[in-house]
Design a protein around this motif. Structure first.
Motif, PDB file in Angstrom:
ATOM      1  N   PRO A  35       7.048  -6.836  -3.585  1.00 15.65           N
ATOM      2  CA  PRO A  35       7.268  -7.623  -4.808  1.00 15.65           C
ATOM      3  C   PRO A  35       8.142  -6.874  -5.807  1.00 15.65           C
ATOM      4  N   PHE A  36       8.940  -7.621  -6.553  1.00 13.00           N
ATOM      5  CA  PHE A  36       9.957  -7.008  -7.410  1.00 13.00           C
ATOM      6  C   PHE A  36       9.370  -6.148  -8.522  1.00 13.00           C
ATOM      7  N   ASN A  37       8.211  -6.549  -9.048  1.00 15.14           N
ATOM      8  CA  ASN A  37       7.589  -5.741 -10.099  1.00 15.14           C
ATOM      9  C   ASN A  37       7.206  -4.365  -9.555  1.00 15.14           C
ATOM     10  N   ILE A  71      11.369   4.689   1.470  1.00 18.24           N
ATOM     11  CA  ILE A  71      11.670   4.134   0.153  1.00 18.24           C
ATOM     12  C   ILE A  71      12.731   3.040   0.243  1.00 18.24           C
ATOM     13  N   GLU A  72      13.718   3.233   1.106  1.00 18.83           N
ATOM     14  CA  GLU A  72      14.746   2.198   1.306  1.00 18.83           C
ATOM     15  C   GLU A  72      14.117   0.896   1.799  1.00 18.83           C
ATOM     16  N   LYS A  73      13.123   1.011   2.678  1.00 25.59           N
ATOM     17  CA  LYS A  73      12.425  -0.177   3.173  1.00 25.59           C
ATOM     18  C   LYS A  73      11.555  -0.788   2.079  1.00 25.59           C
ATOM     19  N   LEU A  74      10.917   0.077   1.283  1.00 26.93           N
ATOM     20  CA  LEU A  74      10.023  -0.405   0.233  1.00 26.93           C
ATOM     21  C   LEU A  74      10.758  -1.194  -0.834  1.00 26.93           C
ATOM     22  N   GLN A 133       8.666  -0.660 -10.599  1.00 28.56           N
ATOM     23  CA  GLN A 133       7.790   0.448 -10.971  1.00 28.56           C
ATOM     24  C   GLN A 133       8.147   1.710 -10.197  1.00 28.56           C
ATOM     25  N   LEU A 134       8.386   1.560  -8.885  1.00 24.80           N
ATOM     26  CA  LEU A 134       8.743   2.707  -8.054  1.00 24.80           C
ATOM     27  C   LEU A 134      10.113   3.258  -8.452  1.00 24.80           C
ATOM     28  N   ILE A 159       0.843  -1.204   0.000  1.00 28.89           N
ATOM     29  CA  ILE A 159       0.000   0.000   0.000  1.00 28.89           C
ATOM     30  C   ILE A 159       0.873   1.247   0.000  1.00 28.89           C
ATOM     31  N   GLU A 160       1.881   1.254   0.863  1.00 28.56           N
ATOM     32  CA  GLU A 160       2.787   2.410   0.963  1.00 28.56           C
ATOM     33  C   GLU A 160       3.527   2.639  -0.349  1.00 28.56           C
ATOM     34  N   LEU A 161       3.962   1.545  -0.972  1.00 28.89           N
ATOM     35  CA  LEU A 161       4.696   1.665  -2.241  1.00 28.89           C
ATOM     36  C   LEU A 161       3.805   2.233  -3.344  1.00 28.89           C
ATOM     37  N   LEU A 162       2.592   1.687  -3.482  1.00 35.17           N
ATOM     38  CA  LEU A 162       1.693   2.164  -4.541  1.00 35.17           C
ATOM     39  C   LEU A 162       1.300   3.615  -4.327  1.00 35.17           C
ATOM     40  N   ALA A 163       1.046   3.985  -3.069  1.00 33.49           N
ATOM     41  CA  ALA A 163       0.693   5.380  -2.774  1.00 33.49           C
ATOM     42  C   ALA A 163       1.858   6.311  -3.114  1.00 33.49           C
TER      43      ALA A 163
END
Length: 491
Positions: free
Chosen positions: A346-348, A338-341, A352-353, A306-310
């Motif tokens: 997942p790698f995909n 971001i370092e944690k994300l 993307q990020l 959720i954090e990554l997509l947001a």
């Protein structure tokens, strides 16, 4: 599961899953050679198969790999057992079978009644069907004792009703999938022939809706998804936007049906945000980003996702609206996160990020940082993310090399990328057009201004219905050409 996948699985473990694995292995006796493999995969960067086989022997390594895979999957299942309704229903079904086998017949039927009711309340119809069929099997073994014909027919009718609903859902899902693949491959439709084909799908959906005997959250969700995709495909963005809000309202009204497993809602919001970006409705995106952030989950993995997509979508809004200073401030604020994300997701999604962050750095002319994020994903995760992200990343890499004036290296990379596209049979007009631009730029033509003007006209003349134009929109290619045109003009 090969050793690379096993290593990635180990890195993805949450604290609860690691604790479960530790407790599970602590209860086991005997030689635990698979634990040495676990420690090796946990601590090594590059797997050395040759040395591993020397340490274990080839057959010993294979046995350790299988044993480690088995125990890891078992530990993950145990960590998740009581976290959602579906897991509890699976456990209750097994318990009902055990009780019946042990001779506790009435207790077994009590479990099955509880499963059926819970499944109906949560619209988990496959579990209702399993419990209902098991109940009739057990009753038949007891020669239908205590059951009259009316009650048996009532039970059978309920099974048939649920089966019919599941068949309608399957048919509806199939129509939606066909519509989506047409949209993703062809974009919006313009010709009468293409619209007629779409109307055939629309008529089939109408027949399904007209004949359905059971209205459920799933059937409503499918209808709104189908309609929103249809409006996107015919270019009716206002119609799609209205349905996006209706879809979100449907989920908010039925939180009890998905709160234990919010994965579908997470990816629904991700899809809506992606479509809004394609529609260039950036002012509508913050609402759905906030809806994404407001999802709560007991799963740390889902919370990371959720954090990554947001983060990705918020950064996309900044990039696409030319707010690169705001993007830089946002990245600085999110630096630790971001370092944690880029470790726990997942790698995909990581790729993307990384691509989105690289685009921000590129437009701030921070080319070393651009290459750092691109190299991180291309060198580490090439075979684990989508081809579309790979193509976009390679093009951004090439454009960055042009900005750094590394023309010899750029020519080499262009040839390498062309060979890759041909080998994978992924060439398209858009990819070839962009490669043509870059090849001509490496030749250092005298009239750069005219060259930029010509290619800008070619891009602007492209049919905007093509979904492949997302390549240009994501990387802001037209804006890059305009920037270079202005720079050349000023010189």
């Amino acid at each position: 599961m090969n050793l690379i996948t096993l290593k990635n699985l180990i890195y993805s473990l949450s604290k609860a899953e690691k604790k479960s694995f530790s407790l599970l292995t602590g209860m086991q006796e005997g030689d635990k050679k698979y634990l040495k493999l676990y420690e090796y995969l946990l601590t090594t960067k590059n797997i050395d198969i040759e040395n591993l086989e020397k340490s274990y022997t080839k057959n010993g390594l294979e046995a350790a790999r299988k044993h480690l895979t088995h125990n890891l999957m078992k530990a993950i299942r145990q960590a998740e057992n009581d976290k959602n309704v579906e897991n509890r229903l699976i456990i209750d079904l097994k318990d009902a079978q055990i009780l019946h086998r042990k001779g506790f017949v009435s207790e077994s039927f009590e479990y099955l009644d509880k499963i059926k009711q819970t499944a109906l309340n949560n619209e988990l119809y496959p579990y209702f069907l399993m419990a209902a069929r098991l109940e009739l099997q057990y009753l038949t073994r007891l020669q239908l004792a205590g059951l009259d014909e009316f009650e048996m027919i009532k039970k059978q009718s309920k099974i048939e009703e649920i089966l019919e609903h599941e068949m309608q859902v399957h048919r509806h899902s199939s129509l939606h999938e066909i519509l989506l693949i047409r949209y993703w491959r062809k974009g919006t439709v313009n010709s009468l022939k293409e619209k007629t084909k779409l109307n055939d799908l629309l008529l089939e959906e109408y027949n399904i809706l007209n004949n359905r005997n059971y209205r459920s959250f799933e059937s409503q969700k499918l209808h709104l998804n189908f309609q929103s995709a249809y409006f996107m495909m015919i270019g009716d963005h206002e119609g799609s936007l209205k349905l996006f809000y209706e879809l979100d309202a449907l989920f908010q009204k039925n939180t009890h049906l998905w709160k234990d497993s919010p994965t579908y809602y997470i990816y629904l919001l991700d899809g809506i945000l992606t479509d809004l970006c394609a529609m260039e409705r950036f002012n509508e995106m913050p609402f759905f980003v906030n809806q994404l952030k407001n999802i709560s989950s007991d799963s740390q993995d889902l919370n990371w996702q959720i954090e990554l997509l947001a983060t990705h979508h918020q950064l996309t809004i900044f990039n696409q609206t030319n707010q690169f200073q705001e993007a830089a401030t946002f990245l600085e604020f999110q630096k630790e996160m971001i370092e944690k994300l880029t470790v726990n997701t997942p790698f995909n999604s990581q790729a993307q990020l990384c691509l989105t962050i690289a685009i921000t750095h590129f437009w701030r002319q921070e080319y070393k940082q651009t290459l750092r994020f691109l190299n991180f994903m291309l060198n580490n995760y090439r075979n684990t993310f989508s081809y579309q992200i790979y193509v976009q990343s390679r093009f951004l890499f090439l454009i960055t090399q042009y900005e750094l004036a590394n023309f010899d290296y750029l020519r080499y990379e262009i040839r390498s990328f062309e060979r890759k596209l041909k080998a994978d049979k992924q060439e398209s007009f858009l990819e070839n057009l962009l490669l043509e631009i870059l090849k001509k730029l490496t030749q250092k033509p005298k009239n750069l201004l005219k060259l930029f003007e010509d290619f800008i006209k070619k891009i602007q003349a492209l049919d905007d219905s093509s979904n492949q134009l997302r390549l240009f929109k994501t990387l802001l290619i037209e804006r890059w050409l305009l920037r270079n045109k202005i720079d050349e003009f000023n010189h």
